[in-house]
Design a protein around this motif. Structure first.
Motif, PDB file in Angstrom:
ATOM      1  N   ALA F   3      -0.531   1.669   5.796  1.00 17.79           N
ATOM      2  CA  ALA F   3      -0.676   2.775   4.852  1.00 17.79           C
ATOM      3  C   ALA F   3       0.449   2.767   3.825  1.00 17.79           C
ATOM      4  N   LEU F   6      -0.150   0.205   1.152  1.00 23.16           N
ATOM      5  CA  LEU F   6      -1.278   0.634   0.309  1.00 23.16           C
ATOM      6  C   LEU F   6      -0.806   1.710  -0.658  1.00 23.16           C
ATOM      7  N   ARG F   7      -0.035   2.615  -0.125  1.00 23.72           N
ATOM      8  CA  ARG F   7       0.491   3.688  -0.989  1.00 23.72           C
ATOM      9  C   ARG F   7       1.336   3.100  -2.127  1.00 23.72           C
ATOM     10  N   LEU F  10      -0.892   1.756  -4.728  1.00 25.76           N
ATOM     11  CA  LEU F  10      -1.517   2.826  -5.505  1.00 25.76           C
ATOM     12  C   LEU F  10      -0.507   3.448  -6.476  1.00 25.76           C
ATOM     13  N   VAL F  13      -0.429   1.378  -9.356  1.00 24.37           N
ATOM     14  CA  VAL F  13      -1.604   1.650 -10.202  1.00 24.37           C
ATOM     15  C   VAL F  13      -1.317   2.875 -11.071  1.00 24.37           C
ATOM     16  N   ARG F  14      -0.818   3.875 -10.405  1.00 26.23           N
ATOM     17  CA  ARG F  14      -0.524   5.113 -11.148  1.00 26.23           C
ATOM     18  C   ARG F  14       0.465   4.846 -12.267  1.00 26.23           C
ATOM     19  N   VAL F  18       0.093  -1.989 -12.185  1.00 27.66           N
ATOM     20  CA  VAL F  18      -1.052  -2.781 -11.739  1.00 27.66           C
ATOM     21  C   VAL F  18      -2.315  -2.129 -12.289  1.00 27.66           C
ATOM     22  N   PRO F  20      -6.304  -1.117 -12.438  1.00 26.94           N
ATOM     23  CA  PRO F  20      -7.321  -0.879 -11.404  1.00 26.94           C
ATOM     24  C   PRO F  20      -8.057  -2.152 -11.010  1.00 26.94           C
ATOM     25  N   ALA F  23      -6.031  -4.215  -8.743  1.00 28.73           N
ATOM     26  CA  ALA F  23      -5.919  -3.564  -7.441  1.00 28.73           C
ATOM     27  C   ALA F  23      -7.167  -3.829  -6.600  1.00 28.73           C
ATOM     28  N   MET F  27      -7.069  -5.683  -3.055  1.00 38.24           N
ATOM     29  CA  MET F  27      -7.535  -4.990  -1.871  1.00 38.24           C
ATOM     30  C   MET F  27      -8.665  -5.742  -1.170  1.00 38.24           C
ATOM     31  N   PHE F  32      -8.017  -5.095   5.973  1.00 35.86           N
ATOM     32  CA  PHE F  32      -8.294  -3.649   5.873  1.00 35.86           C
ATOM     33  C   PHE F  32      -8.075  -2.909   7.186  1.00 35.86           C
ATOM     34  N   ASP F  34      -5.703  -2.831   9.013  1.00 35.10           N
ATOM     35  CA  ASP F  34      -4.346  -2.362   9.238  1.00 35.10           C
ATOM     36  C   ASP F  34      -4.034  -1.074   8.495  1.00 35.10           C
ATOM     37  N   LEU F  35      -5.021  -0.448   7.906  1.00 40.22           N
ATOM     38  CA  LEU F  35      -4.822   0.811   7.181  1.00 40.22           C
ATOM     39  C   LEU F  35      -4.595   1.969   8.160  1.00 40.22           C
ATOM     40  N   GLY F  36      -3.809   1.744   9.160  1.00 36.71           N
ATOM     41  CA  GLY F  36      -3.532   2.821  10.108  1.00 36.71           C
ATOM     42  C   GLY F  36      -4.670   3.053  11.087  1.00 36.71           C
TER      43      GLY F  36
END
Lengths: 248, 248, 248, 248, 248, 248, 248, 248
Positions: F3, F6-7, F10, F13-14, F18, F20, F23, F27, F32, F34-36
């Motif tokens: 997570a 990934l954060r 993101l 991106v914001r 990077v 979209p 991204a 991704m 995937f 491992d996203l918690g």
């Protein structure tokens, strides 16, 4: 009713003490199989060099030793199969001349060395692990008075090793083939010779060999028409049947 | 490489065109099995009265007929097993002298009537339903040049019927025993004779017979040591193996 | 050798034409089972109301009809099992009084209506699909001269239906229980009664019933000690064994 | 609810304290099987000479000894099957008169020597290795109050030995036949007698005997109709069922 | 004995015509299961929306139609499984509103549309060939009053298709998973959810699938602990068990 | 990718670092799962009172003890199945409060005594030898937070003992039935109740029980529709599945 | 969630409408496999010359024809296995260029003739009856873009025929061996070459071949270490796996 | 006949001492396989880095040690599989540099560290109990000169653990998957990759796993077409076959 009492009855018929009709009636209820039948059979067996055989597994050493000694007295060869060294030590005490064939797990007493077979019984094994079964077959054939020869460790995955032994196979009057795992060797041997082939599946293998089932099924489905099969690990049976054939 | 091309190579060696070392090298890569090997085999088969055999099941009538005709030209006996009457009609058109053995489901052409066997092959069946398999064995033995005899419907539940046939059994040099259901007959026969016994489990039965598995297992576990076994319903194989043994 | 020729031999003994010793020797080689043995057996069978039985499956209608007619002439009851309506039509033409028990797939000729059994044979079925097997057992018991009763569709998943039939069970001298699928009914019945229970696994079911194997294994492992088992779908065998027990 | 409380309810009905409708409603929810049902059953068992039985395998010696002692107090015979000598030593300490039947691996206490059977139960074994199972059947029949007899080592490969025992078989009211390997003996015995035959497959054998499966399948497929079958090695079950039949 | 006759007995007790002791004695011999027991059961079944079910296979169309009509009269839903279109045509004549679910091979009459389940029953199938079994499960669940959903053709060799259906799985209260061949899907589904999973092996496959045995064994050995299993192709059983769980 | 990373992506991106599109591309190649994902699963398991479970068989005592201690630290209940007393001694040294349930061969640490189940899980066993498996099921259900009850030694051959326990069965929300030998008990229980029944075949038996195969097949073919099955001797699995159902 | 909606989410992140934390949370619940995953896979398949495959058995001709046509539109080769001539006629109407490989029971559409394999895939069959399976393997390999060669009718009972084909075998990069009956050929071939061998048991045989089980077990127990096995009659699977290996 | 004697014959041909025709005749009877054939084979094996392999199970430590030492002298790597620590101690005495891979139960001597493989062989195991088999595969691949990697404990009931290892799988040129119980993992892995997958069923499990049969059947029925299978627990065979493929 044994022969003696039958003779007695017949003498009564002769003397008129018993009428033929009465005799028929009485004989109908006699245990006919006691007319010396079993004895003849026994004699035939002894005369023809068939060994007396003991299946040792599950018997304690003393039992095997005592039976062995009693059989020795028949004068023919004696064979104890599936015998451990403990079995042998017990036998040895009672029967000095008994020998232990370790590979074959067999105890042997050779009292009759007549050659009853007309040709050679050849025993073939696929792998080294199949040798105990092969040796059991070999020793059985020997004890029953056959010339024997063997080809060991000639499995189908190294076909050239088998082909190199062709000369030995060509001399065979009967062939015994022992194989575990896929049990393919009898089919290949069967295709190379015109002699009858007795296949012995062995329990060698693991996993999907299912203690010899794979080899057994393989041999029963052999595409060679001269192959017949005995029970898994039944080296003795193969040696016995081969000996009978070799006497023909 | 056939014999012709090998000879050609050897002539080149002789003439010096090819050195011995070169010849060794070339021969190492030759397909050695073409050195006339197959042909010899074929000749041996023909000379010895082995029939040519067609497994008809799954083949269309025309195929069987054509193969049958081609085989006829080898001059030896021809046998088609598992043949329907439709197969026979097709064969009959091409080979006039072919005969249909209905019980055995076999088509036979007898061109060679030499007696290759030394004794009699006796075929025994437990029940009437086992007769097709027994007849397949019988016909096979006949076509391979054996004297044959048979005892049918002598299952173990009526042991006196079997014992009544003892004379026939005693004349046998080899015995074939066909039985379904519990497959017990070979053990009983095996105990009565000294001849080798080939047991054929049949798929006769229902329920826990599992299409012949019960009979097969019974025969493999026979307590008679002179019994060997072939595949379920394999009358042909039994007849073939018995014939080889009877020639010894 | 039949009784006649034995008598002839004995008369020669009496007359001195044959010595007792010679007679012993000749008799040893006679097929002893022909000493009227089979005939006695046959007579005993007829006298005791055992039916003559034909297993129709795999036989053509005409064969069944002819055997049926010949058996009728013995004067005892005749039973043809696994018979189709085609079999019946053929039999009917030759034997007017034959009846067809459709559910049981059996053809019956009742010529002897003696009651040979001492009590009642009760036939129980788990489901409606097991009824053909149950009826085969029932008809067999009837033809062999037993009082019979039945309880159908009382499977273990509705135990109250079975318990409701307790009175019927308590009257039984022998009980036959037919069940497919999990084959649990004989264990429950066995626990409720002191009578001997003969369990018949049926091939009713699908998937892991493996054509009756599940039911068969279940019955062999019954925790009720008064249960013995016959082959899958073998209603006839159960009826036959139950009849023998009921005569004791 | 036992008989006492039911009676109490009925007295309340009589006295008018409970209306018939209320009584119906309450009885619907009663555990009906406690109406003395089990006790009656128990009494019937004791009265009729059925032994109390302990399956010792997997139980520790002390457990077996304690259960044995408690059962002794019922006054009937007590039988512990599959018992080792260690089990016996423990039992012997608590129950002086207990005896060990070594061959049968059974501990026996005979308190009731009534003869409940009407005839003789005959136990037959194919080989010497089948004797433990045969003895378990024999001891069970004895403890349940039967005259018993036996014929051992009369396997089908030596059919004359079996035929010699015909007189014993003819006297049997019920016959138990124990056989391993191919399991053929019950079929042969079944064909020789009219008595019901209970077949016990034994786990004797190796290879394709698959721990008794071959014998089991053979017996289930018996061509003799008077044969029923129990589980592999289940000598006790055969002895129990035979005893029930012998009381009829 | 039904409630009426019990009441009559109790009134005789009240009036003094029958003593409490006599009543106890008579009741001990009554078929206690007739104390309205079965009827209550039946009522409970009807009240709770359990459908009446007919297993059509092996029944002729007319039989199915007549049973279907009689069941309709109970007022609850009716379900005929393993029904052919011939079965349906016969039913349709007698019960106009019956519908045929072709994929499921089921005939359905929906008379009660109460939702008895508390959540959704999700049915998942591995391949398209498993759909008939899956649909049988689905229709069963519907007829028993459940919300249903399904995910088809999401076998493990394309795991992303299954993962894409995660949302559907997460909504399930109970999941049924149908798979043939290797039967691996229930393990994967079981690992993804916390809901109970009922696995249905199907007979889809060939060769070593042995008519669903491979799938069955796979599911029984599932490494996911929330998986239980029903018989091969038993979609109905899975739907039934899932419905019971969904009512909890 | 967890997570955190990934954060981080993101945030890039914001911030515009990077795009979209980039991204999306990155991704697509991320792991995937491992996203918690796994952690959430773990948390859910702990929160819901699912025990941590160790299968002890084949592990040495020290291993089991170490794993047990680590699991204890999660705060939930811990269960070690198929544990010997040697396993327990090793665990006891590290985890004082661990208890040994000898009959169940289970080591238990109760840290969470919340009652997660809504009703009672009833465990039934056919014989006393099935108790270890039954106890494993029972302990599992307890450790997972259920009210439990049991009925032992209520096999189908003494059906009145089972019926006497009807009250207990009627209170069950889920029933587990353990039985070896013929495995008939689940069918009888299934017919008496409306609750879902989980059947556990046990390896109790001998001969044709084939280590639980007979019981397994019996249960799969149950004629009661509310029965599902788990692997032979899998008491744990049954207890686990029953617990999940009891939480619904 | 497809790439488009993911992109939309990321644009919202960029614009600040959605915070990174919120985005992580939402993505955690997305069906991650819809991130174009399946499509990429599909593209990879098409690009690499993997054919689209239809298993025709159990599908009606029209279904096969429609799927075939739709697959054709992907531009890659199309293969329908286990196809009857009826299937072919239906396909032919919709796809003119489709060809029927009768021996292989396969319908083929060759749109891509790229050679994807680096060497030759050699297919060997033991008997003529194994040819349909062998041809299925061969056609599969061809359609997947491999050079292929074959050796048919070279069973182990005529080992010289196999040895004569050594040159062909030596050229193989991968070998597929199809055999029924005893399934011995892969072991012999495996011992002659260093290439990986894929063994295909066929259901050719009868009796104890148990529909290919004997061959399957034989191959799994091969004493040649370069042999791996696929399902009975699975020519397609062997051709597919061999093609993947030949591309390495 | 070895190369030397063949050369001698050819020189006689050259010198005219032997005519070409005579030479052809003599060569026809030569044991052609001794033309240096075996030696060439042996050389090829040594040159190509194939290890010499000893199957230790059933051999006594001394035997293994002696064979190991002799093999060491060939200069290639040596591998002893199924070796106990006792085997290792014996080997260590004779071959100092031998190492014991305990998990794999393998003794290894690395004399040749050439990398013969072109890519990575990845070994995957479902559970921790499958690791011994997986390690045997891994060590075999290493000793045969491959880069190896592994993913352990990624069974299908926790599919996210497997998916997390996708990167490792994507790098594989060949994949070996070891799994017991339901054996589902190869199907899932096969669906995720385009590499050839060799599946190894392990005997891990209990009850209906039947010593690996469930896993074996599962793998043979895999719905993923790139899966081939070896014998139960045959890690060595999988490692060997994978190595051959990785050299292509």
């Amino acid at each position: 009713m044994d022969a003696a009492s039958l003779r007695k009855l017949l003498q009564e018929v002769r003397s008129g003490a018993v009428s033929p009709d009465e005799a028929v009636a009485r004989m109908r209820h006699m245990p006919f199989e006691d007319l010396g039948f079993a004895k003849i059979d026994h004699h035939r067996r002894v005369r023809s060099g068939m060994p007396e055989v003991i299946y040792s597994q599950g018997k304690i050493p003393d039992q095997v030793a005592k039976i062995f000694k009693r059989m020795k007295e028949q004068g023919c060869n004696v064979l104890a199969t599936r015998a451990s060294s403990a079995h042998f030590r017990a036998v040895k005490k009672l029967v000095r001349k008994a020998e232990y064939r370790e590979l074959a797990r067999a105890i042997v007493l050779q009292q009759d060395s007549t050659n009853y077979g007309k040709g050679t019984v050849v025993v073939i094994s696929a792998g080294t692990s199949d040798i105990p079964v092969a040796e059991e077959a070999l020793v059985t054939a020997e004890v029953m008075g056959n010339n024997v020869a063997h080809l060991y460790d000639v499995g189908v995955a190294g076909i050239h090793r088998l082909l190199a032994g062709r000369e030995v196979m060509d001399k065979a009057r009967v062939i015994i083939v022992c194989a575990g795992m896929e049990g393919a060797l009898p089919s290949v041997v069967g295709g190379l010779v015109m002699a009858p082939v007795i296949a012995v599946p062995t329990s060698v293998g693991y996993g999907a060999s299912f203690q010899g089932l794979a080899a057994l099924l393989g041999m029963l489905n052999s595409c060679a028409s001269n192959v017949t099969v005995v029970n898994i690990d039944n080296g003795f049976g193969a040696g016995y049947a081969a000996s009978l054939i070799n006497r023909l």
